[in-house]
Design an enzyme around this catalytic site. Structure first.
Site, mmCIF file in Angstrom:
data_model
loop_
_atom_site.group_PDB
_atom_site.id
_atom_site.type_symbol
_atom_site.label_atom_id
_atom_site.label_comp_id
_atom_site.label_asym_id
_atom_site.label_seq_id
_atom_site.Cartn_x
_atom_site.Cartn_y
_atom_site.Cartn_z
ATOM 1 N N LYS A 74 143.948 24.188 6.608
ATOM 2 C CA LYS A 74 145.415 24.081 6.540
ATOM 3 C C LYS A 74 145.936 23.936 5.113
ATOM 4 O O LYS A 74 147.037 24.373 4.811
ATOM 5 C CB LYS A 74 145.917 22.930 7.405
ATOM 6 C CG LYS A 74 145.547 21.544 6.927
ATOM 7 C CD LYS A 74 145.954 20.493 7.954
ATOM 8 C CE LYS A 74 145.595 19.109 7.474
ATOM 9 N NZ LYS A 74 145.492 18.130 8.540
ATOM 10 N N ARG A 119 148.248 6.873 13.928
ATOM 11 C CA ARG A 119 148.646 8.253 14.079
ATOM 12 C C ARG A 119 148.344 8.596 15.526
ATOM 13 O O ARG A 119 148.701 7.830 16.399
ATOM 14 C CB ARG A 119 147.957 9.163 13.054
ATOM 15 C CG ARG A 119 148.971 10.166 12.515
ATOM 16 C CD ARG A 119 148.428 11.098 11.476
ATOM 17 N NE ARG A 119 147.543 12.108 12.036
ATOM 18 C CZ ARG A 119 147.183 13.197 11.374
ATOM 19 N NH1 ARG A 119 147.639 13.406 10.148
ATOM 20 N NH2 ARG A 119 146.373 14.078 11.912
HETATM 21 C C1 LIG Z 1 144.313 17.577 8.245
HETATM 22 C C2 LIG Z 1 143.406 16.971 9.219
HETATM 23 C C3 LIG Z 1 142.061 16.773 8.892
HETATM 24 C C4 LIG Z 1 141.502 17.121 7.557
HETATM 25 O O1 LIG Z 1 141.932 16.217 6.630
HETATM 26 P P1 LIG Z 1 141.324 16.201 5.159
HETATM 27 O O2 LIG Z 1 141.790 14.887 4.635
HETATM 28 O O3 LIG Z 1 141.892 17.362 4.447
HETATM 29 O O4 LIG Z 1 139.869 16.265 5.294
HETATM 30 C C5 LIG Z 1 141.236 16.226 9.858
HETATM 31 N N1 LIG Z 1 141.697 15.869 11.056
HETATM 32 C C6 LIG Z 1 142.978 16.031 11.415
HETATM 33 C C7 LIG Z 1 143.421 15.612 12.782
HETATM 34 C C8 LIG Z 1 143.880 16.587 10.510
HETATM 35 O O5 LIG Z 1 145.165 16.754 10.862
#
Ligand SMILES: *Cc1c(COP(=O)(O)O)cnc(C)c1O
Length: 374
Positions: A35, A138
């Site tokens: 992403k 979250r």
């Molecule tokens: C964005 C995201 C990740 C990855 O996060 P990083 O900090 O870039 O490794 C993992 N799990 C979820 C649910 C996310 O939204």
């Protein structure tokens, strides 16, 4: 283009190899999170070619882009790579989510019910990972009155949830997961990881489910993993930032062994003039509703570059050249101060910056920024 985001393929590949080695030694799975580069198929290719077991993204549009890219369509080996939907499914987009991913994180029964319907319609058995909130607030299941990490309380919330899920025939519960250090900044610890592992063992035994995955970590779990503290049951790692920037996301320090020369942004110079450092005349709010104070440093050499707040999170940029200082930015202009070596940087030349996660996210999302793998 006047603004180019450069990704260093071999540096990112190094980071993927480094982390996938550690994770595969413990029989785990590494899912590369795309992403931060808006679902770049080139990035997904680097991830898979160097050791990732799956691709993960929070937007189905990004997963679609990867799946339908020539890079993916032309390589048969990529066919069986699982795609993981990271954001809780939106009911309005379930058809796309089921179409473009094999696994999804979930936390609501009503959505799971709709997923079951949609899976039946598409004749595709969707796999789900139930999220547990261990206090970061979250996504995920958490007791309403949670104060400390009491196993019994989480068990009471999880138990009716799992019983509901196993009634559905078109979806498959494949694991539990958690997300830390995102909203509440809560770090992985012996205590919260122990609770997660206990819940995982209990669900497997109580409901006689194989549960292939315990997805206990995003990048915030990497320091814990490297220190050898991550419980062995935690086997699915969803990693974006640490692999792309090489940073410990708990303090943003570099992680030893990872490369940090992975991404940079270059912006074209469109004006170079000696000007005062303090605006002239009566001042009011700027274009962003802010009242800005300016220090009078006399006349300075100012450069204007062709990128602004519309394209990049200016706070997340750091000039790679020590002679450059960022003064500020408006929608379309980045204002810089060239402190020494005045002959450097003609009009039309490019100035380079390193980027924070947020700056990278916004730059890769801007349609005015070109993404180049070198
Ligand atoms: C964005 C995201 C990740 C990855 O996060 P990083 O900090 O870039 O490794 C993992 N799990 C979820 C649910 C996310 O939204």
């Amino acid at each position: 283009m006047s603004c180019i985001l450069y990704c260093n393929s071999s540096a990112i590949a190094h980071n993927v190899k480094f982390l996938s080695n550690i994770i595969h030694k413990r029989n785990g799975y590494l899912f590369g999170v795309t992403k931060v580069l808006s679902g770049s198929p080139e990035l997904a290719k680097i991830f898979i070619d160097h050791g990732c077991d799956g691709i993960a993204d929070s937007r189905w549009q990004n997963l679609k882009k990867i799946r339908e890219s020539d890079i993916f369509k032309q390589n048969k080996n990529y066919k069986n790579i699982p795609f993981l939907n990271l954001r809780l499914p939106t009911i309005s987009e379930l058809a796309q989510i089921v179409k473009y991913s094999e696994i999804s994180l979930v936390s609501e029964i009503s959505i799971i019910k709709e997923l079951d319907n949609e899976s039946k319609k598409q004749k595709k058995r969707m796999q789900i990972i139930v999220m547990i909130d261990l206090g970061d607030l979250r996504e995920g299941l958490i007791p309403e009155d949670a104060k400390n990490l009491d196993f019994k309380k989480w068990q009471q919330v999880l138990s009716p949830f799992i019983k509901e899920i196993i009634k559905f025939n078109n979806i498959e519960l494949v694991g539990l997961g958690t997300n830390l250090a995102c909203y509440g900044g809560i770090v992985p610890s012996d205590e919260n990881m122990e609770l997660l592992v206990k819940l995982y063992r209990w669900v497997k035994e109580e409901y006689n489910l194989p549960l292939k995955y315990l997805s206990g970590a995003n990048s915030s779990g990497i320091p814990f993993l490297i220190e050898g503290k991550m419980p062995e049951e935690v086997n699915l790692f969803r990693i974006g930032e640490s692999m792309i920037l090489g940073l410990n996301v708990l303090n943003r320090n570099p992680i030893e062994g990872l490369r940090h020369d992975t991404v940079k942004i270059a912006v074209e110079v469109i004006e170079k003039k000696f000007k005062p450092s303090k605006p002239i005349g009566k001042s009011a709010q700027n274009a962003f509703g802010e009242l800005v104070e300016f220090e009078d440093k006399g006349t300075i050499l100012r450069l204007i570059c062709a990128a602004g707040r519309q394209d990049i999170l200016v706070d997340g940029l750091k000039p790679l050249d020590n002679d450059i200082e960022i003064l500020g930015a408006s929608s379309d202009h980045l204002e810089l101060h060239l402190k020494n070596n005045y002959n450097k940087y003609d009009i039309g030349s490019f100035i380079e910056f390193s980027l924070s996660y947020g700056a990278l996210l916004s730059a890769s999302t801007s349609k005015y920024v070109d993404l180049k793998f070198i």
